[in-house]
Design a protein around this motif. Structure first.
Motif, mmCIF file in Angstrom:
data_model
loop_
_atom_site.group_PDB
_atom_site.id
_atom_site.type_symbol
_atom_site.label_atom_id
_atom_site.label_comp_id
_atom_site.label_asym_id
_atom_site.label_seq_id
_atom_site.Cartn_x
_atom_site.Cartn_y
_atom_site.Cartn_z
ATOM 1 N N MET A 1 7.316 1.244 5.025
ATOM 2 C CA MET A 1 7.265 1.045 3.576
ATOM 3 C C MET A 1 6.806 -0.372 3.245
ATOM 4 S SD MET A 1 7.738 2.244 0.473
ATOM 5 C CE MET A 1 8.869 3.601 0.407
ATOM 6 N N TYR A 2 7.279 -1.343 4.008
ATOM 7 C CA TYR A 2 6.890 -2.737 3.774
ATOM 8 C C TYR A 2 5.370 -2.894 3.885
ATOM 9 C CZ TYR A 2 6.377 -7.771 4.463
ATOM 10 O OH TYR A 2 5.984 -9.085 4.365
ATOM 11 N N VAL B 1 -0.033 -4.169 -2.415
ATOM 12 C CA VAL B 1 0.203 -4.117 -3.862
ATOM 13 C C VAL B 1 0.763 -5.451 -4.334
ATOM 14 C CG1 VAL B 1 1.502 -3.002 -5.717
ATOM 15 C CG2 VAL B 1 0.615 -1.627 -3.823
ATOM 16 N N MET B 2 1.745 -5.958 -3.613
ATOM 17 C CA MET B 2 2.369 -7.224 -3.986
ATOM 18 C C MET B 2 1.351 -8.366 -3.941
ATOM 19 S SD MET B 2 5.498 -6.533 -4.734
ATOM 20 C CE MET B 2 4.861 -5.038 -5.431
ATOM 21 N N LYS B 3 0.554 -8.399 -2.875
ATOM 22 C CA LYS B 3 -0.458 -9.447 -2.750
ATOM 23 C C LYS B 3 -1.483 -9.363 -3.876
ATOM 24 C CE LYS B 3 -0.163 -10.294 2.199
ATOM 25 N NZ LYS B 3 -0.842 -10.219 3.491
ATOM 26 N N SER B 4 -1.842 -8.129 -4.264
ATOM 27 C CA SER B 4 -2.874 -7.963 -5.305
ATOM 28 C C SER B 4 -2.421 -8.479 -6.668
ATOM 29 C CB SER B 4 -3.292 -6.494 -5.415
ATOM 30 O OG SER B 4 -2.281 -5.731 -6.042
ATOM 31 N N VAL B 5 -1.112 -8.542 -6.885
ATOM 32 C CA VAL B 5 -0.610 -9.069 -8.163
ATOM 33 C C VAL B 5 -0.050 -10.487 -7.999
ATOM 34 C CG1 VAL B 5 -0.189 -6.805 -9.196
ATOM 35 C CG2 VAL B 5 1.655 -7.919 -7.900
ATOM 36 N N GLY C 1 -4.339 0.652 -4.106
ATOM 37 C CA GLY C 1 -4.042 -0.713 -3.701
ATOM 38 C C GLY C 1 -2.886 -0.811 -2.725
ATOM 39 N N VAL C 2 -2.678 0.248 -1.956
ATOM 40 C CA VAL C 2 -1.573 0.275 -1.003
ATOM 41 C C VAL C 2 -2.114 0.178 0.416
ATOM 42 C CG1 VAL C 2 -0.061 1.609 -2.511
ATOM 43 C CG2 VAL C 2 -1.575 2.809 -0.919
ATOM 44 N N GLY C 3 -1.205 0.060 1.368
ATOM 45 C CA GLY C 3 -1.603 0.033 2.773
ATOM 46 C C GLY C 3 -2.010 1.423 3.237
ATOM 47 N N ASP C 4 -2.441 1.493 4.475
ATOM 48 C CA ASP C 4 -2.878 2.766 5.042
ATOM 49 C C ASP C 4 -1.748 3.790 5.021
ATOM 50 O OD1 ASP C 4 -5.416 1.794 5.628
ATOM 51 O OD2 ASP C 4 -4.818 1.107 7.619
ATOM 52 N N PHE C 5 -2.126 5.053 4.832
ATOM 53 C CA PHE C 5 -1.131 6.122 4.855
ATOM 54 C C PHE C 5 -0.610 6.336 6.278
ATOM 55 C CE2 PHE C 5 -3.252 7.751 0.875
ATOM 56 C CZ PHE C 5 -2.193 7.431 0.054
ATOM 57 N N VAL C 6 -1.438 6.073 7.272
ATOM 58 C CA VAL C 6 -1.034 6.169 8.674
ATOM 59 C C VAL C 6 -1.324 4.814 9.301
ATOM 60 C CG1 VAL C 6 -1.361 7.354 10.864
ATOM 61 C CG2 VAL C 6 -1.634 8.627 8.724
#
Length: 197
Positions: free
Chosen positions: A44-45, A51-55, A155-160
């Motif tokens: 999850m991290y 997302v956190m970095k993008s904002v 804007g999230v990390g990879d799903f896998v």
């Protein structure tokens, strides 16, 4: 840390989402896969970090783990999501699997899923399914989807990411591990659910 204060509002109300989901899906065939909470936290991290970095939010692992441990994340705490589904593990239409067991014996997991869904399959089909359902194969398959690139859009990390068991060991300190173990033990007390790490 002031930019992180508002993130606690992510929580959708502890067990509300699982209650809604259960109401809608428990009439059909259900396959639920639970991952141990430590590896789930690491996954999850890495999923929310972009997302956190993008904002413009500096989101160190320590801050994330504290919020995760308090259930201040989408869908509430790990236990408030997993335990309600665990309670249905003996329902005839329900198959509760642990990710760690699936990784330990991928072939047996595929057999259980096929049996649960009522498929009579040959060993060749089982073997091909195992070969084609690894984390690496899934990553490769996701690259073949022409568009949209959902992780990029969201804007999230990879799903896998890695798909391994035990990656938490490269993130948790000894103190974090001990505190987390105590909290999870308390959350699972009396449920009969145990997890492998």
């Amino acid at each position: 840390m002031d930019k992180l204060e508002h993130i606690g509002t992510w929580n959708y109300g502890d067990t509300e989402l699982p209650r809604i989901v259960k109401k809608e899906i428990l009439e059909g065939e259900v396959i639920y896969v639970a991952r141990n909470p430590k590896d789930n936290a690491v996954s999850m991290y890495h999923f929310v970090l972009p997302v956190m970095k993008s904002v413009g939010v500096d989101f160190p692992w320590e801050a994330f783990l504290e919020m995760y441990s308090l259930g201040k994340q989408p869908f509430g705490s790990w236990a408030s999501h997993v335990v309600p589904f665990w309670e249905h593990r003996n329902d005839s239409n329900f198959l509760f699997l642990k990710y760690e067991d699936m990784k330990a014996d991928h072939t047996e997991a595929v057999r259980k899923i096929a049996t649960h869904l009522g498929y009579s399959t040959s060993e060749d089909v089982i073997r091909k399914t195992v070969e084609n359902s690894t984390a690496e194969r899934t990553k490769d398959a996701l690259k073949l989807i022409p568009e949209p690139d959902l992780p990029a859009i969201l804007g999230v990390g990879d799903f896998v990411r890695k798909g391994v068991v035990g990656d938490w060991k490269s993130h948790f300190t000894v103190a974090q591990n001990e505190a987390f173990d105590a909290a999870i033990k308390k959350d699972l007390d009396g449920t009969g659910l145990t997890m492998d790490y």
